[in-house]
Design an enzyme around this catalytic site. Structure first.
Site, short mmCIF file in Angstrom:
data_model
loop_
_atom_site.label_atom_id
_atom_site.label_comp_id
_atom_site.label_asym_id
_atom_site.label_seq_id
_atom_site.Cartn_x
_atom_site.Cartn_y
_atom_site.Cartn_z
N ASP A 62 0.81 -1.22 0.00
CA ASP A 62 0.00 0.00 0.00
C ASP A 62 0.84 1.27 0.00
O ASP A 62 2.07 1.22 0.16
CB ASP A 62 -0.97 0.00 1.20
CG ASP A 62 -0.30 -0.44 2.51
OD1 ASP A 62 0.94 -0.39 2.59
OD2 ASP A 62 -1.03 -0.83 3.42
N HIS A 133 -7.00 -4.93 10.18
CA HIS A 133 -6.76 -4.69 8.75
C HIS A 133 -5.52 -5.42 8.27
O HIS A 133 -4.60 -5.70 9.03
CB HIS A 133 -6.75 -3.20 8.40
CG HIS A 133 -5.55 -2.43 8.85
ND1 HIS A 133 -5.55 -1.06 8.97
CD2 HIS A 133 -4.29 -2.81 9.22
CE1 HIS A 133 -4.37 -0.66 9.37
NE2 HIS A 133 -3.59 -1.69 9.53
N GLU A 138 -9.54 -1.95 5.49
CA GLU A 138 -10.14 -1.70 6.80
C GLU A 138 -11.39 -2.58 6.98
O GLU A 138 -11.91 -3.14 6.00
CB GLU A 138 -10.53 -0.21 6.90
CG GLU A 138 -9.36 0.76 6.68
CD GLU A 138 -8.38 0.86 7.85
OE1 GLU A 138 -8.21 -0.13 8.59
OE2 GLU A 138 -7.76 1.93 8.01
P1 PGA Z 1 2.55 -1.92 12.52
O1 PGA Z 1 1.35 -1.87 11.48
O2 PGA Z 1 3.49 -2.96 12.02
O3 PGA Z 1 3.16 -0.55 12.48
O4 PGA Z 1 1.96 -2.27 13.84
C1 PGA Z 1 0.75 -3.06 11.07
C2 PGA Z 1 -0.45 -2.74 10.21
O5 PGA Z 1 -1.09 -1.70 10.42
O6 PGA Z 1 -0.76 -3.55 9.31
#
Ligand code: PGA
Length: 248
Positions: A62, A133, A138
């Site tokens: 993304d 997510h 989401e």
């Molecule tokens: P993070 O994010 O590794 O910064 O916890 C994971 C995500 O939002 O998929």
């Protein structure tokens, strides 16, 4: 697998190393955020010890809409800083959605085409959000969606404000993300999670019902998922759950 973060990072890196050693032209799906930082560190170390990425192609999950690749909080910038600067993937083999494309719908379609043209993704790395997510899909996202534009949840924007000088206002409201269908088409998926703040999402995703309310739960339907958790992220799991054994 329940272990400390170091063991998790090493295990994840070894899975990727073995993939590249078996197929030098492997296609990797990559993620950003805090979770894969240790993995990327290990991959750079492995490159210094001879692991050759020159045949590898990458696709990131993304990118924020509206951020150019040189914005310090863009995922293109993150990937350059935390991985690509220290390995030898050719620049032309690196794919990250362009958050500044004039025609973002065309960008999404082109991204899907590029993944297909590369032969599909061999291993997709993903973290999990507090809201379950994967990528920026989401809660509520249809499982059938391919790369698309999303409106970020407030909770996601708050969680990511730390990358924007802790200023929620600066966090973009939209992003481009691989869809759940895109992720599920990867031949293997590596889900990484660490820390107690992920325990509830992990337990729901692995042991709860498969529902669009918790996007990562879709991974229960994928035949080749490896879930790597540190002990804190695994704290909400019932350890004798056959699904977890199957996934780990
Ligand atoms: P993070 O994010 O590794 O910064 O916890 C994971 C995500 O939002 O998929």
């Amino acid at each position: 697998m329940f272990s400390g973060k170091d063991a998790l990072d090493n295990f994840a890196a070894t899975i990727i190393k073995e993939q590249i050693e078996a197929h030098s032209a492997s296609v990797l799906g990559l993620a950003t955020g805090s979770t894969p930082l240790g993995l990327y560190d290990r991959l750079q170390q492995m490159h210094r010890h001879g692991l050759d990425f020159s045949g590898v192609t990458t696709f990131n999950l993304d990118e924020y809409l509206g951020l150019s690749g040189d914005h310090p909080a863009s995922y293109r910038h993150y990937m350059q800083e935390h991985l690509f600067a220290g390995i030898n993937v050719p620049k032309s083999n690196i794919h990250i959605p362009d958050g500044t494309a004039n025609d973002v719908e065309a960008e999404c379609a082109a991204y899907e085409k590029a993944i297909m043209a590369a032969g599909g993704i061999d291993i997709q790395v993903t973290g999990i959000g507090h809201n379950g997510h994967i990528g920026f899909n989401e809660p509520g996202t249809e499982f059938g969606c391919t790369t698309h534009v999303v409106t970020l949840d407030e909770s996601t924007r708050q969680a990511n404000a730390r990358f924007f000088d802790n200023s929620l206002e600066q966090v973009p409201r939209q992003a481009v993300t691989m869809g759940i269908k895109t992720i599920m088409q990867a031949r293997k998926i590596l889900l990484l999670a660490s820390g107690k703040d992920k325990a509830e999402a992990v337990a729901g995703a692995l042991e709860g019902s498969v529902t669009t309310r918790l996007p990562a739960s879709v991974l229960q339907l994928h035949p080749r998922v490896v879930v790597l958790l540190d002990e804190a992220a695994a704290a909400g799991l019932a350890h004798d759950n056959p699904m977890v054994k199957h996934l780990a």
